[in-house]
Design a protein around this motif. Structure first.
Motif, short mmCIF file in Angstrom:
data_model
loop_
_atom_site.label_atom_id
_atom_site.label_comp_id
_atom_site.label_asym_id
_atom_site.label_seq_id
_atom_site.Cartn_x
_atom_site.Cartn_y
_atom_site.Cartn_z
N ASN A 1 -8.56 20.37 8.37
CA ASN A 1 -8.08 19.09 8.86
C ASN A 1 -9.22 18.08 8.88
OD1 ASN A 1 -5.49 20.03 9.25
ND2 ASN A 1 -5.76 20.43 11.44
N ASN A 2 -8.94 16.88 8.42
CA ASN A 2 -9.90 15.79 8.49
C ASN A 2 -9.38 14.73 9.45
OD1 ASN A 2 -11.80 16.76 6.50
ND2 ASN A 2 -10.25 16.31 4.96
N HIS A 3 -10.16 14.45 10.48
CA HIS A 3 -9.76 13.51 11.53
C HIS A 3 -10.55 12.21 11.32
CE1 HIS A 3 -8.20 17.13 13.62
NE2 HIS A 3 -9.30 17.67 13.14
N THR B 1 -14.33 17.04 10.49
CA THR B 1 -13.62 18.09 9.76
C THR B 1 -13.57 19.37 10.58
OG1 THR B 1 -14.34 17.16 7.64
CG2 THR B 1 -13.56 19.44 7.63
N SER B 2 -12.37 19.94 10.70
CA SER B 2 -12.18 21.19 11.43
C SER B 2 -11.52 22.22 10.53
CB SER B 2 -11.35 20.97 12.70
OG SER B 2 -10.08 20.40 12.39
N MET C 1 -9.65 17.12 22.12
CA MET C 1 -8.28 17.45 21.74
C MET C 1 -8.22 18.78 21.00
SD MET C 1 -6.57 13.78 20.73
CE MET C 1 -5.08 14.56 20.15
N LEU C 2 -9.27 19.09 20.26
CA LEU C 2 -9.33 20.38 19.57
C LEU C 2 -9.64 21.53 20.52
CD1 LEU C 2 -11.36 19.30 16.41
CD2 LEU C 2 -8.98 20.08 16.42
N ILE D 1 -10.64 27.91 15.78
CA ILE D 1 -10.99 26.62 15.19
C ILE D 1 -12.51 26.50 15.13
CG2 ILE D 1 -10.84 24.10 15.43
CD1 ILE D 1 -8.24 24.50 16.97
N ILE D 2 -13.01 26.09 13.97
CA ILE D 2 -14.45 25.92 13.78
C ILE D 2 -14.73 24.49 13.34
CG2 ILE D 2 -16.37 26.53 12.27
CD1 ILE D 2 -15.52 29.37 12.33
N VAL D 3 -15.68 23.85 14.02
CA VAL D 3 -16.16 22.52 13.64
C VAL D 3 -17.66 22.64 13.40
CG1 VAL D 3 -16.39 20.09 14.31
CG2 VAL D 3 -14.35 21.39 14.98
#
Length: 369
Positions: free
Chosen positions: A4-6, A20-21, A157-158, A71-73
Motif C-alpha cells: 500500500n502506498n499512502h 509505503t507499507s 492508523m496502521l 504489517i511492515i513499514v
C-alpha cells in the motif's frame, strides 16, 4: 504480500511523498502485528533488518504459514529521508518545525473517549474491538495541518489497533536495548531474550508523545474510565545498537530473531520457537541519566557502552589543546552505559553518554528515543 502506498499532502509545490507499507496475512485473522523502522530517518539499521524480515515473511507466505496480520513499514519517515545536507542525513528533527519526529503523536485516549458512548461509563467496559475502532475513526477525522502531522496520522492508523508494535531505532553508539511499558514486563522479557537484548528500560509515560507510547498508553488512560480494561497493545521501542551498525550479518541475524519471536507468538505456523535462556536486566527509566559535556574540547571516552560505572566515576575526559586543560566527566548516579557519542569533539552541554542504574533518583529519566 500486499503493498500500500499512502500519499502525504504536498508540503511544497511539485514535491509529494508517500509512505509505503507491506502487508502479510489477512486482517482480522490472528493477532495484528506492526513493525516499522526509520522514524528517525538517520537511523538505518532497522531498515535493513526489515528488508531481511520481508524476505522471510514472503517465503513463509508462499508456504501458507502466515497466521496473523503482519504489517511492515521499512521507511517510516519519507520526509526525514529527504533532509540531506552535504550528503549527511538530518533525520531526527523536522527542519520545518524543529520538532523531533518521534514526538507529538496525538493522544488517542482522549480522541477515542469522545467517540465511545457515554452510557458505557457506568456499564461493562467496551470491547477491545470497539475501542480500536474508535481510535481509528478519531484518527481519520483529524485534520492534516502539515505533511508531518499527516505522516503521524498514517503511521498510527496502521499501528494503533495492533496487539504488538515494534518501533526499530538505534542510538549513536550503543548496545542492544529497548524501552517498554512496565505493564508488559513479563512479555517484554521474552521478546528481549529472542532479540538477544540484556538491558530493558521501563517507563509507562516518559512524556513527549512518542510513537510507541501513543500506541500503548491510551489503554492505561482509558482504564481510568473503565477500571476493568486491561492493556491490549504491547508497544516497544527497540534500539538496534549504533548508527554505523548497518551490515548484512547483523541485520540478517536480527531479522531471524524477530521471525523466531513471531513463530513463538504463533503468528507464523510451524514448530514453536523455544524461548532462549538469557538474563535480562529490567531497569527503571527514572534511574537513568544523560551525561553532558561540562566544557568544549576533544572528547576522550574512558568507558564504553556495556560497561558498568560507579557514582562519580570518570567516564570520559575533555581536553582543550589550547590551554592543555583536562576535565573529567563523571557519572552522577552510575549504572550501565548503554549509549555514547561517537564524535571526538564536543561543545558545552553536548550529550556524551546515557547511563541506566537500578535505583530511581530525583532528576532521572529523560532518555527515550
Amino acid at each position: 504480500m500486499k503493498i500500500n502506498n499512502h500519499k502525504l499532502p504536498e508540503h511544497a509545490l511539485g514535491g509529494q511523498r508517500q509512505l509505503t507499507s507491506f502487508h502479510f496475512g489477512q486482517p482480522g485473522v490472528g493477532e495484528k502485528i506492526y513493525l516499522q523502522a526509520g522514524l528517525h530517518a538517520d537511523e538505518r539499521p532497522g531498515m535493513l533488518v526489515l528488508h531481511y524480515l520481508k524476505r522471510l515473511l514472503s517465503q513463509a507466505e508462499r508456504r501458507g504459514e502466515i497466521q496473523s496480520e503482519i504489517i511492515i513499514v521499512p521507511i517510516a519517515n519519507p520526509v526525514g529521508m529527504a533532509q540531506v545536507l552535504l550528503h549527511s542525513g538530518i533525520g531526527r528533527f523536522d527542519l520545518v518545525s524543529g520538532r523531533n519526529f518521534n514526538r507529538d503523536f496525538p493522544d488517542l485516549a482522549q480522541a477515542a473517549q469522545q467517540r465511545l458512548e457515554p452510557s458505557t461509563l457506568s456499564e461493562a467496559p467496551p470491547t477491545r474491538q470497539k475501542i480500536r475502532r474508535a481510535m481509528v475513526e478519531a484518527l481519520q477525522a483529524l485534520p492534516a495541518r502539515s505533511e508531518v502531522d499527516a505522516l503521524r496520522q498514517h503511521l498510527l492508523m496502521l499501528a494503533c489497533d495492533a496487539d504488538l508494535v515494534l518501533d526499530l531505532h538505534c542510538d549513536d553508539n550503543a548496545i542492544l536495548h529497548l524501552y517498554a511499558d512496565p505493564a508488559w514486563q513479563s512479555a517484554v522479557e521474552i521478546l528481549a531474550r529472542f532479540l538477544h537484548i540484556d538491558t530493558v528500560l521501563l517507563s509507562q509515560d516518559s512524556g513527549g508523545g512518542s510513537f510507541d507510547e501513543a500506541c500503548g498508553l491510551p489503554w492505561h488512560r482509558l482504564a481510568a474510565h473503565y477500571p476493568q480494561l486491561t492493556p491490549a497493545c504491547m508497544a516497544v521501542t527497540v534500539e538496534l545498537r549504533g548508527q554505523q551498525d548497518v551490515n548484512h550479518a547483523l541485520a540478517s541475524a536480527d531479522a531471524e530473531a524477530i521471525y523466531q519471536y513471531l513463530q513463538y507468538r504463533r503468528a507464523i505456523s510451524g514448530p514453536p520457537a523455544q524461548i532462549p535462556t538469557r538474563e535480562v536486566m529490567m531497569l527503571p527509566f527514572a534511574a537513568g541519566e544523560i551525561v553532558n559535556a561540562p566544557a568544549s574540547g576533544l572528547l576522550v571516552p574512558l568507558r564504553q557502552p556495556g560497561d558498568w560505572v560507579a557514582k562519580d566515576e570518570a567516564v570520559a575526559e575533555i581536553i582543550d589543546p589550547i590551554t592543555d586543560t583536562v576535565q573529567a566527566v563523571r557519572a552522577k548516579a552510575g549504572g550501565i552505559i548503554y549509549a555514547s557519542r561517537r564524535a571526538p569533539f564536543v561543545t558545552l552541554g553536548a550529550e556524551i553518554m546515557k547511563i541506566a542504574g537500578k535505583t530511581p533518583y530525583a532528576g532521572g529519566g529523560g532518555l527515550a528515543s
